[in-house]
Design a protein around this motif. Structure first.
Motif, PDB file in Angstrom:
ATOM      1  N   TRP A  78       0.904  -1.164  -0.311  1.00 60.37           N
ATOM      2  CA  TRP A  78       0.280  -0.030  -0.107  1.00 60.37           C
ATOM      3  C   TRP A  78       1.015   1.123   0.414  1.00 60.37           C
ATOM      4  CZ3 TRP A  78      -0.971   3.391   3.975  1.00 60.37           C
ATOM      5  CH2 TRP A  78      -1.323   4.630   3.646  1.00 60.37           C
ATOM      6  N   SER A  97       0.320   6.746   7.446  1.00 64.26           N
ATOM      7  CA  SER A  97       1.063   5.991   7.446  1.00 64.26           C
ATOM      8  C   SER A  97       0.832   4.423   8.417  1.00 64.26           C
ATOM      9  CB  SER A  97       1.981   4.712   6.529  1.00 64.26           C
ATOM     10  OG  SER A  97       2.329   3.575   6.131  1.00 64.26           O
ATOM     11  N   GLY A  99       2.120   2.353  10.941  1.00 61.33           N
ATOM     12  CA  GLY A  99       2.779   1.218  10.642  1.00 61.33           C
ATOM     13  C   GLY A  99       4.257   1.413  11.894  1.00 61.33           C
ATOM     14  N   LEU A 146       1.904  -2.681   7.764  1.00 56.48           N
ATOM     15  CA  LEU A 146       1.246  -1.743   8.891  1.00 56.48           C
ATOM     16  C   LEU A 146       0.661  -2.840   9.469  1.00 56.48           C
ATOM     17  CD1 LEU A 146      -0.642  -0.676   5.246  1.00 56.48           C
ATOM     18  CD2 LEU A 146       0.557   1.005   7.181  1.00 56.48           C
ATOM     19  N   ARG A 150       0.670  -5.752   5.453  1.00 58.21           N
ATOM     20  CA  ARG A 150       1.492  -4.692   4.291  1.00 58.21           C
ATOM     21  C   ARG A 150       2.352  -4.135   4.240  1.00 58.21           C
ATOM     22  NH1 ARG A 150      -3.582  -1.846   1.625  1.00 58.21           N
ATOM     23  NH2 ARG A 150      -4.393  -1.093   3.930  1.00 58.21           N
ATOM     24  N   SER A 152       4.276  -0.294   3.413  1.00 60.01           N
ATOM     25  CA  SER A 152       3.753   0.359   2.845  1.00 60.01           C
ATOM     26  C   SER A 152       5.027   1.392   2.517  1.00 60.01           C
ATOM     27  CB  SER A 152       3.398   1.268   3.730  1.00 60.01           C
ATOM     28  OG  SER A 152       2.819   2.546   3.634  1.00 60.01           O
TER      29      SER A 152
END
Length: 402
Positions: A78, A97, A99, A146, A150, A152
């Motif tokens: 992402w 973001s 994360g 994340l 996922r 980022s």
């Protein structure tokens, strides 16, 4: 949302620094002429251009939008979207973001790192070969994991661009490096660099052999594409090659990516992931759709050559007859024009048939099996038959000629 704000007077500070650096490079080359082989002004200029792009947040926003759209369908990945109405050249506003840095995440979740590394390699090669636009600064501080697992990618200030021709040459270069083929590596490398009559090709091949020997004398799993590119750049500079700025950025991108991979998972076989992606790229290069597209383009060029060459030849010869020799009716000149036009038509058809033989041979040598092999056989047979028919036609015409 996340907001990135530029420091005040940054452009003035960078300008002064690069003016001093350029002066030192010029002074060093004047005192030590051997330094000219390393293309230091090119490196400094590319670094300056890269920093100029990096400090223009409009360029970064544009790169984010392009790469986000290009990689939208890639799973487990992402990129935050840009909030355009709240962004300027010195302020960049984007989605937040939520994360954790990939290196910090890897310490607590080492079992997740092989998948993350494969995703990073796939993203790197996909963005280079499919889009021609790649992230050149993917260090751990710009890669986040994340909460849903996922990856980022952040900070698109430093990106590189490769046109289609350079991507094709890069594919051949990487394959040749992995296979240890010095001559093929040299030829692919020179396709990526600007033409220069001062290049010492024989010496360059010798130096490339030494580079490939260093790569392949150890396990391929321990090899570094970034280091190989860096050695290739150095060998090229020492033998008269003026390396393109895009190649420097590409080398930097691979070095940073490999460094992060070895930090995240020292025992991971990075080259295995890399070879899998190269094999996928090679299969795509010889896909039916790609061959059809190239064949269509070749047919259009040949059609244009067939239709334009005779009339262009007659027009040039007619102007020559009417201009340099006055307004003279010259049947001999017109007959010469006809013969030259016919020769051009035969040459063009020979090129077309030869292209079929070469393209079919490439498919056969690729040993991909299936319809690729059958298509290669059909192309080779068609090309050979075409050349035979063309030769017979020319022989018959010559026999009828008084």
């Amino acid at each position: 949302m996340a907001v990135k704000v530029q420091r005040p007077d940054l452009h003035r500070i960078i300008g002064k620094d690069f003016a001093a650096l350029s002066y030192l490079v010029a002074l060093g080359e004047g005192l030590f002429p051997r330094l000219r082989a390393f293309d230091l002004p090119v490196i400094v200029r590319e670094f300056a251009n890269s920093l100029e792009r990096e400090t223009d947040f409009r360029h970064e926003a544009h790169s984010m939008v392009l790469i986000r759209a290009a990689l939208a369908d890639v799973p487990d990945f992402w990129i935050p979207d840009v909030i355009a109405e709240a962004s300027t050249g010195k302020v960049l506003t984007m989605e937040y973001s939520a994360g954790e840095r990939v290196d910090l995440y890897g310490k607590n979740h080492p079992e997740a790192m092989p998948k993350a590394i494969n995703t990073l390699v796939k993203l790197m090669l996909h963005s280079i070969f499919e889009e021609g636009l790649f992230h050149a600064d993917s260090h751990p501080g710009n890669v986040f994991v994340l909460p849903d697992g996922r990856l980022s990618l952040l900070d698109f200030g430093m990106t590189g661009e490769l046109d289609e021709a350079m991507r094709e040459s890069l594919t051949r270069l990487l394959e040749a490096v992995v296979n240890g083929d010095a001559r093929a590596t040299t030829e692919a490398y020179l396709e990526m660099a600007p033409a220069n009559e001062q290049v010492n090709r024989a010496a360059l091949v010798v130096d490339v052999k030494a580079v490939l020997y260093e790569i392949h004398r150890h396990s391929l799993a321990d090899a570094s594409i970034g280091n190989a590119f860096e050695a290739l750049l150095r060998a090229g500079s020492e033998n008269g090659v003026h390396n393109p700025g895009e190649f420097f950025l590409l080398t930097r991108a691979f070095i940073i990516l490999e460094s992060m991979i070895r930090q995240l998972s020292p025992g991971h076989d990075y080259m295995k992931s890399f070879q899998e992606e190269i094999a996928r790229r090679k299969a795509q290069h010889f896909s039916l759709g790609r061959i059809q597209d190239k064949t269509t383009r070749l047919a259009r060029e040949m059609e244009r050559l067939f239709s334009d060459a005779p009339s262009d030849t007659r027009r040039i010869l007619r102007r020559f007859a009417e201009g340099n020799l006055g307004r003279v009716q010259s049947p001999g000149m017109e007959a010469l024009g006809d013969r030259v036009s016919n020769n051009l038509e035969r040459l063009a058809s020979s090129v077309a048939f030869g292209s079929l033989v070469v393209g079919g041979s490439l498919l056969l040598f690729a040993q991909m099996g299936g319809w690729h092999h059958r298509l290669g056989e059909a192309m080779v047979i068609s090309g050979i038959l075409g050349m035979v028919i063309r030769s017979l036609g020319a022989w018959l015409r010559n026999r009828r000629r008084p």
